[in-house]
Enzyme design. Structure first.
Site, PDB file in Angstrom:
ATOM      1  CG  ASP A   1     -14.809   6.544   1.916  1.00 28.79           C
ATOM      2  OD1 ASP A   1     -13.523   6.562   0.682  1.00 28.79           O
ATOM      3  OD2 ASP A   1     -14.855   5.886   2.651  1.00 28.79           O
TER       4      ASP A   1
ATOM      5  NE  ARG B   1     -17.581   6.188  -1.370  1.00 28.47           N
ATOM      6  CZ  ARG B   1     -16.785   5.564  -1.745  1.00 28.47           C
ATOM      7  NH1 ARG B   1     -15.377   6.486  -1.445  1.00 28.47           N
ATOM      8  NH2 ARG B   1     -16.699   4.955  -0.627  1.00 28.47           N
TER       9      ARG B   1
ATOM     10  CG  ASP C   1      -2.325   6.245   0.709  1.00 27.37           C
ATOM     11  OD1 ASP C   1      -1.795   7.243   0.785  1.00 27.37           O
ATOM     12  OD2 ASP C   1      -2.549   5.444   2.110  1.00 27.37           O
TER      13      ASP C   1
ATOM     14  CG  PHE D   1      -7.373  10.728   5.249  1.00 25.62           C
ATOM     15  CD1 PHE D   1      -7.041   9.695   4.616  1.00 25.62           C
ATOM     16  CD2 PHE D   1      -8.949  10.975   5.391  1.00 25.62           C
ATOM     17  CE1 PHE D   1      -7.582   8.538   4.130  1.00 25.62           C
ATOM     18  CE2 PHE D   1      -9.799   9.847   4.793  1.00 25.62           C
ATOM     19  CZ  PHE D   1      -9.833   8.497   4.819  1.00 25.62           C
ATOM     20  CB  VAL D   2      -7.600  15.040   0.519  1.00 22.71           C
ATOM     21  CG1 VAL D   2      -6.689  15.033   1.115  1.00 22.71           C
ATOM     22  CG2 VAL D   2      -7.564  13.500  -0.331  1.00 22.71           C
TER      23      VAL D   2
ATOM     24  N   GLY E   1     -14.587   5.290  -5.054  1.00 21.67           N
ATOM     25  CA  GLY E   1     -14.324   6.591  -4.957  1.00 21.67           C
ATOM     26  C   GLY E   1     -13.880   6.810  -6.153  1.00 21.67           C
TER      27      GLY E   1
ATOM     28  CE  LYS F   1      -3.329  11.149   0.857  1.00 19.19           C
ATOM     29  NZ  LYS F   1      -3.693   9.795   2.604  1.00 19.19           N
TER      30      LYS F   1
ATOM     31  CD  GLU G   1      -8.168   3.772  -6.873  1.00 18.03           C
ATOM     32  OE1 GLU G   1      -9.316   3.817  -7.376  1.00 18.03           O
ATOM     33  OE2 GLU G   1      -7.663   2.580  -5.790  1.00 18.03           O
ATOM     34  CG  ASP G   2      -9.898   6.942  -4.911  1.00 12.02           C
ATOM     35  OD1 ASP G   2      -9.034   6.152  -5.406  1.00 12.02           O
ATOM     36  OD2 ASP G   2     -10.608   6.812  -3.857  1.00 12.02           O
TER      37      ASP G   2
HETATM   38  P1  IMP Z   1      -3.279   2.541  -1.551  1.00 11.20           P
HETATM   39  O1  IMP Z   1      -3.647   0.620  -1.713  1.00 11.20           O
HETATM   40  O2  IMP Z   1      -2.733   2.513  -0.277  1.00 11.20           O
HETATM   41  O3  IMP Z   1      -2.690   2.901  -2.641  1.00 11.20           O
HETATM   42  O4  IMP Z   1      -4.993   2.642  -1.528  1.00 11.20           O
HETATM   43  C1  IMP Z   1      -5.682   2.891  -2.466  1.00 11.20           C
HETATM   44  C2  IMP Z   1      -7.193   3.902  -1.361  1.00 11.20           C
HETATM   45  O5  IMP Z   1      -6.860   4.311  -0.310  1.00 11.20           O
HETATM   46  C3  IMP Z   1      -7.283   4.413  -2.492  1.00 11.20           C
HETATM   47  O6  IMP Z   1      -8.703   4.273  -3.220  1.00 11.20           O
HETATM   48  C4  IMP Z   1      -8.733   5.316  -1.197  1.00 11.20           C
HETATM   49  O7  IMP Z   1      -9.607   4.099  -1.190  1.00 11.20           O
HETATM   50  C5  IMP Z   1      -7.995   5.430  -0.082  1.00 11.20           C
HETATM   51  N1  IMP Z   1      -6.738   6.411   0.432  1.00 11.20           N
HETATM   52  C6  IMP Z   1      -5.666   6.298   0.607  1.00 11.20           C
HETATM   53  N2  IMP Z   1      -5.525   7.823   0.672  1.00 11.20           N
HETATM   54  C7  IMP Z   1      -6.775   9.073   0.842  1.00 11.20           C
HETATM   55  C8  IMP Z   1      -7.280  10.063   1.794  1.00 11.20           C
HETATM   56  O8  IMP Z   1      -6.489  10.533   1.283  1.00 11.20           O
HETATM   57  N3  IMP Z   1      -8.634   9.765   0.810  1.00 11.20           N
HETATM   58  C9  IMP Z   1      -9.745   9.113   0.800  1.00 11.20           C
HETATM   59  N4  IMP Z   1      -9.225   7.468   0.691  1.00 11.20           N
HETATM   60  C10 IMP Z   1      -7.799   7.383   0.820  1.00 11.20           C
HETATM   61 MG    MG Z   2     -11.960   4.922   0.240  1.00  9.38          MG
END
Ligand code: IMP
Ligand code: MG
Length: 179
Positions: free
Chosen positions: A158, A164, A102, A151-152, A43, A130, A98-99
């Site tokens: 992706d 992507r 969340d 969700f983006v 990502g 977020k 990181e991308d």
């Molecule tokens: P976390 O562990 O929930 O913080 O998730 C992080 C990962 O979830 C990111 O590296 C993304 O790959 C994925 N992710 C979370 N939200 C989105 C979104 O809105 N679009 C795409 N990928 C997301």
């Molecule tokens: Mg992902």
């Protein structure tokens, strides 16, 4: 591909402008130092490539791959290291790129793991954040944009490995992932 897009949330030029701002901030914070930047595949790849080229410092690249998601849009809470780095982080100034943050699960886990390798410093840089979705408390050090709970895709992000390569950060039509 574009038929699946509901709207553009952050256009490419805004993304690029913000990337330049973050790069200048990193340059000021690490002046005269060597920096190890870890790109979290897949990502962060697009953001990483744009960001590093704006940083006028001695930057070393590392790549890691972690997964938490599978093909869905919500986290499983479980983090797996698919590809680790094989150079030492001991005494190094490290920035994880990181991308998106969340739930915070991925980076909370990763940060704890990397801290055990005794870097001189460890910071987190993310294109998107977020905050309303956190399951564990987590704060990024360099954050491109705080966004609402949508969700983006695009700029590296992706849905099921698609979208992507879109230039803008786009909101995906919910019908794409609910069908
Ligand atoms: P976390 O562990 O929930 O913080 O998730 C992080 C990962 O979830 C990111 O590296 C993304 O790959 C994925 N992710 C979370 N939200 C989105 C979104 O809105 N679009 C795409 N990928 C997301
Ligand atoms: Mg992902």
């Amino acid at each position: 591909m574009l038929k699946d897009i509901e709207s553009i949330l952050i256009p490419q030029d805004k993304v690029q402008q913000r990337i330049r701002e973050i790069a200048k901030q990193i340059e000021a914070d690490y002046k005269g130092k060597t920096l190890t930047m870890i790109c979290i595949l897949r990502g962060a790849s697009v953001f990483f490539c744009d960001l590093v080229r704006e940083i006028n410092l001695d930057v070393r690249f590392e790549f890691m791959s972690v997964s938490s998601y599978g093909a869905g849009t919500t986290t499983t809470g479980e983090v797996r290291i698919n590809k680790d780095i094989n150079t030492t982080l001991e005494g190094k100034n490290v920035i994880v790129v990181e991308d998106i943050i969340d739930s915070g699960c991925t980076l909370a886990f990763l940060k704890k793991m990397l801290e055990q390798r005794n870097p001189a410093s460890l910071k987190i840089c993310t294109l998107l954040d977020k905050p309303s979705r956190r399951k564990v408390e987590f704060k990024g050090d360099y954050v491109g944009f705080e966004i609402e709970d949508k969700f983006v895709v695009g700029c590296g992000l992706d849905y099921a490995e698609r979208y992507r390569n879109l230039k803008d950060v786009c909101v995906l039509k919910p019908s794409v992932y609910t069908k």
